[in-house]
Design an enzyme around this catalytic site. Structure first.
Site, PDB file in Angstrom:
ATOM      1  CB  SER A 441      -0.854   0.044   1.125  1.00  0.00           C
ATOM      2  OG  SER A 441      -0.263   0.008   2.346  1.00  0.00           O
ATOM      3  CE  LYS A 484      -3.611   1.633   4.797  1.00  0.00           C
ATOM      4  NZ  LYS A 484      -3.417   0.973   3.395  1.00  0.00           N
TER       5      LYS A 484
END
Length: 553
Positions: A441, A484
């Site tokens: 990621s 996130k």
């Protein structure tokens, strides 16, 4: 004649009475818990129970309602949705220690008892056990979790054991029948116990076996026949709590349970808990001291402990208020470390972007990604990542290269195809902070930082981004996006770039702008501080746009 018969009958009655009286007296004397010694032990036990210390502060501040549980509104809502309907499910609660997992589960059961349509009765039990302390005997002599069989060969089998009758003993799964079995630190449960528990969850009953059981023995009581033939009832709902990461738990357990995530508390929330603990303990404490505790305490339990010790120090000096000196003394004695600041630098900068990561039980974090281009030989150096890791069970472990390292190589290949001249200069990408990074990621964040370093153009400091980048420039889906986004919002950022495949309508109400991107070209256009599309500087060979690259494929 009649008088003689009456006298004989009376004499026989007296003899029988004396005989049974003496037998009862012998049995009473043979019992270890009777007689003078038993009375003395009982008196001693009652005296011990009469002695009680004052209630610990941790018990006094224990949540008594949902409003008392700080920062877990979403987790509690999820628990209600799982347990309070007509078909409650098993559930695993993830989260750090001391944030209210046990209290939330207990309160949700009480809420479910008064919910229309709920199968939980008013007297549904809440049985709590700690998986780290469950005593497990592989011979099945004793098993407090699942139950065991007391075979007649063991000491203390009693009258039934004398007759060779095995006796099933119920465990916690049966005591939780009709209610909730709360198993704390479920990830620490012995693998054998875990497999047996999974079978109980499937069958909703626990079965017993014994080599001493004879189904044709007429001396065996009826209820023991029933237990061995059909098992003991164990229709409960499992609520497991763990501080581990989800991937460390057995897949067979996770597939049978819903999963709920309780988040770590923010410093302001821990400060609220500290202020409430001081108020309930009868001591005054200013908001500044509570905020100081919030900077050092990792959870509500830590905050309560700090307040209790600081209150004790103030009481020794005859004061009724906790001062800053008291809090600082406790922090020094306990060797508490300050929590890292959650804020992020928002000023535009060259070669620096904000990436996003998850750790532990789906807790989000903002991480800095920085890149510098210097004269060299066209090498790409990445530091601050996991270099290698081992995978697989014992005896068949595989060693693979870090996924972050692979993402960096993808970025280097993509930059060359996009026309960024890496020949004649080295590119150094770094993840500062000391915590090793792994996973794909971070790919788009590394690519954006590298492009900024190679062009000398600043990136937007108020934006964070996440996503896997392929060698063709596509940004692909990653995990943990909601956590996130929340981390970026709490860090004071104003925008987050996420893969289009991860986009959800609920992100529109996340309290921060969430923008979906599909290619690196889109991400760079949104990340340049000027807001203008990027143009390779002089000396770079332009290889064309991503659309041209796709056309080549």
């Amino acid at each position: 004649m009649t008088a003689l018969l009456a006298a004989v009958q009376l004499l026989a009655t007296l003899v029988m009475g004396i005989y049974f009286f003496r037998q009862l007296r012998k049995e009473k004397q043979a019992q270890p818990g009777t007689g003078r010694r038993g009375s003395r032990e009982m008196d001693k036990l009652l005296k011990l129970r009469a002695v009680r210390l004052s209630e610990p502060l941790a018990e006094r501040v224990r949540p008594a309602c949902f409003e008392d549980i700080v920062g877990q509104a979403e987790g509690i809502r999820a628990l209600k949705a799982i347990l309070c309907g007509p078909n409650p499910q098993h559930v695993i609660i993830y989260g750090p220690p001391g944030i209210g997992k046990t209290c939330a589960a207990r309160l949700v059961l009480e809420y479910a008892k008064h919910t229309p349509g709920s199968p939980f009765a008013k007297d549904a039990p809440f049985i709590e056990m700690d998986a780290t302390c469950v005593r497990f005997d592989e011979r099945a002599i004793a098993d407090p979790l699942l139950g065991s069989v007391h075979d007649p060969i063991y000491q203390g089998a009693g009258p039934l054991g004398v007759n060779g009758v095995p006796q099933p003993k119920p465990g916690a799964v049966t005591r939780a029948h009709g209610g909730v079995l709360f198993l704390d630190e479920i990830g620490e449960l012995h693998p054998v116990q875990m497999n047996k528990l999974l079978k109980v969850l499937e069958d909703r009953r626990v079965r017993f076996e014994s080599a001493y059981y004879n189904p044709e023995d007429g001396t065996v009581p009826r209820y023991i026949h029933e237990v061995f033939r059909h098992g003991l009832p164990a229709d409960f709902r499992l609520v497991g709590a763990t501080t581990r990461s989800p991937e460390t738990l057995p897949p067979a357990l996770r597939s049978r349970c819903m999963e709920v995530y309780f988040r770590a508390l923010e410093p302001e929330e821990v400060a609220d808990i500290a202020a409430g603990a001081a108020r309930r303990s009868g001591f005054g404490m200013a908001r500044e001291e509570a905020a100081l505790i919030g900077q050092y305490a990792a959870c509500g339990r830590d905050a309560v402990n700090i307040v209790q010790m600081a209150a004790g120090a103030a009481q020794l000096e005859g004061r009724t208020a906790i001062g800053r000196a008291d809090v600082e003394w406790v922090l020094d004695c306990g060797r508490y470390a300050a929590r890292p600041a959650s804020g992020a630098l928002r000023a535009p900068a060259v070669g620096r972007v904000h990436g996003l990561a998850v750790y532990g039980a789906q807790q989000g974090a903002v991480m800095d990604v920085e890149a510098v281009a210097v004269r060299g030989q066209g090498r790409v150096l990445v530091t601050g990542i996991v270099e290698e890791e081992e995978m697989g069970p014992d005896g068949h472990r595989l060693r693979r290269k870090s996924m972050a390292r692979a993402s960096a190589e993808n970025v280097a290949t993509l930059l060359r195809r996009l026309g960024y001249a890496l020949d004649g200069q080295d590119l150094h990408i770094n993840f500062p902070g000391g915590a090793p990074v792994d996973g794909p990621s971070a790919g788009v964040a590394m690519a954006a930082a590298a492009c900024s370093a190679l062009t000398g153009r600043a990136m937007d400091g108020a934006t964070a981004l996440t996503g896997e980048v392929s060698v063709t420039g596509e940004i692909r889906a990653v995990g943990g996006v909601p956590a996130k986004i929340e981390a970026a919002r709490r860090a004071g950022l104003t925008r987050v770039l996420v893969p289009r495949a991860n986009w959800m309508e609920r992100f529109a109400g996340a309290g921060i702008e969430v923008m979906a991107v599909e290619t690196l070209e889109e991400a760079l256009a949104a990340m340049w501080a000027s807001g203008e599309p990027e143009t390779p500087r002089a000396g770079m060979a332009a290889a064309g746009t991503l659309a041209a690259l796709r056309a080549e494929k």
